[in-house]
Design an enzyme around this catalytic site. Structure first.
Site, PDB file in Angstrom:
ATOM      1  N   GLU A  31       0.845  -1.198   0.000  1.00  0.00           N
ATOM      2  CA  GLU A  31       0.000   0.000   0.000  1.00  0.00           C
ATOM      3  C   GLU A  31       0.883   1.252   0.000  1.00  0.00           C
ATOM      4  OE1 GLU A  31      -3.451   2.026   2.849  1.00  0.00           O
ATOM      5  OE2 GLU A  31      -2.105   0.497   3.649  1.00  0.00           O
ATOM      6  N   HIS A  32       1.820   1.308   0.942  1.00  0.00           N
ATOM      7  CA  HIS A  32       2.791   2.404   1.027  1.00  0.00           C
ATOM      8  C   HIS A  32       4.185   1.806   0.889  1.00  0.00           C
ATOM      9  CE1 HIS A  32      -0.562   3.379   3.903  1.00  0.00           C
ATOM     10  NE2 HIS A  32      -0.573   4.512   3.213  1.00  0.00           N
TER      11      HIS A  32
END
Length: 444
Positions: free
Chosen positions: A335-336
């Site tokens: 996601e990050h």
């Protein structure tokens, strides 16, 4: 506190074999489906009364009304801490700068003289934006959902956020204040699967919620399950799972920064994933030492941070080289993803799979969560290999407008008829022939 996975010494496997070696939270949406199905059916048949009943059951408070009164939204903004207001206003300003540039324009292509195809971008008519409650308050999620919808030109924007016991059944006042700053006055005290069902089916009455076309925003496993169940009746952005950070780092990275960033995501939830991928055993050891020091000085230690870091979803992954590290982070699809290496920009340019990429020591994930201008509603669970984060595009539909003259159709008619007959769909060809006295024009 955090486990190690050592992938050094042998060639990395490919595809799913590599993904299976990497840490990941267990997030069984399918198992949650049967729990949310009766909730959604109850809301479908009993409307607002069912939503309010479930608020009392799951959130421990019975809202006086499903729709938040306008005066409560106004009051929340009037009572907002000035520093928080200034921070939210700056977050909104930066998000608008970035998302405004994402707007699509209508484009017409002349295929042949007299024959054009125009792609027109039309915003979704009405959206439901979900803002989680629970362990934390997320006014930033109001910003991240509302700004791209507004910049896309969506006319109807409704927000749902769980009722809070300490605020007499209203959503958290900071969430309401963020709504006020963005000019959103349609807010509902509803959380969980019942909120998604409310958006999908609508509720009756003078303060009822009209059905929406699209639902966006992160939530817990029951929100994700409701999205899966109701997808088709409504469009959805994604089935968001637990938050995750991966950091690709080499010996140039500062272990103080690395540890702080791993902890920053671990404080969200016991299922949050914090992963460090590095070719430096020295950095791995220094980060482990820093984690012990920094965790001891943190808040939410026992209920969130330690379970998250110690869980099977978090690990330090050791690799032989930065090239191998890139293979690992692409297989993980975080996601990050932070890049804390020498020449971080060049390394970041080689990444294929990530929801958002944060380059160098001064672009931590926390910046993106609030004030980078980027969107923090991002694909989780490895879905970054096929999905994007929330953007203006999420709220637009591309519609092709086909405009051909008689001569332009005549020029290609024989090809259309030939392909129709090749697919054994003679009526398709007949629809062409009918326009030319049932005789296909000869090609020129």
């Amino acid at each position: 506190m955090i486990s190690r996975i050592d992938l050094r010494g042998e060639a990395l496997p490919e595809g799913s074999a590599l993904r299976d070696l990497l840490p990941r939270a267990e997030f069984d949406v399918e198992a949650a489906l049967e729990k949310v199905r009766p909730i959604c059916e109850d809301v479908r048949h009993h409307g607002a009364a069912a939503v309010i009943d479930y608020g009392e059951r799951f959130d421990g408070v019975r809202p006086a009304s499903l729709r938040v009164p306008a005066e409560a939204i106004t009051r929340a903004l009037e009572e907002l801490d000035p520093a928080v207001r200034a921070a939210l206003e700056e977050s909104i300003r930066r998000a608008r700068l970035v998302h405004r540039e994402q707007r699509r324009t209508t484009h017409t292509t002349q295929v042949v003289p007299g024959g054009t195809v125009t792609e027109k971008w039309i915003p979704v008519e009405r959206v439901g934006l979900y803002v989680p409650g629970g362990r934390s308050v997320y006014p930033s999620s109001v910003v991240m959902n509302v700004v791209p919808a507004q910049e896309a030109g969506v006319e109807g924007v409704a927000i749902a956020s769980p009722p809070q016991k300490e605020f007499d059944g209203l959503p958290h006042p900071t969430i309401l204040a963020a709504c006020a700053l963005l000019g959103v006055d349609e807010v509902y005290a509803a959380g969980g699967a019942q909120a998604i069902a409310m958006f999908a089916y609508g509720t009756e009455g003078p303060e009822g919620c009209a059905p929406v076309n699209l639902v966006t925003g992160p939530g817990n496993i029951y929100v994700a399950a409701a999205k899966r169940l109701l997808k088709g009746r409504i469009g959805i952005d994604a089935e968001a799972g637990p938050t995750e950070i991966a950091i690709l780092a080499d010996s140039t990275a500062d272990p103080v920064h690395v540890a702080a960033d791993l902890i920053s995501q671990a404080e969200h939830d016991p299922m949050a994933a914090s992963v460090l991928v590095t070719d430096s055993a020295e950095l791995a050891a220094a980060t482990e030492a820093e984690l012990k020091t920094q965790v001891a000085a943190s808040k939410h230690v026992d209920d969130r941070i330690v379970p998250a870091l110690a869980g099977k979803q978090s690990a330090i992954v050791l690799v032989d080289s930065l090239d191998e590290g890139l293979k690992v982070v692409d297989a993980y699809g975080a996601e990050h993803l932070e890049i804390q290496t020498a020449d971080a920009a060049a390394v970041a340019d080689r990444v294929r799979n990530a929801g958002a990429i944060f380059v160098g020591p001064f672009a931590p994930v926390s910046l993106g969560d609030y004030c980078a201008g980027s969107n923090h509603v991002l694909p989780t669970g490895g879905c970054a290999c096929h999905s994007s984060g929330l953007s203006v595009q999420s709220f637009l539909r591309g519609v092709h407008i086909v405009d051909y003259t008689r001569d332009a159709l005549a020029e290609v008619a024989h090809h259309v008829v030939t392909l129709a007959e090749a697919e054994d769909l003679p009526a398709h060809g007949a629809a062409i022939k009918a326009r030319f006295g049932w005789k296909v024009p000869e090609s020129k």
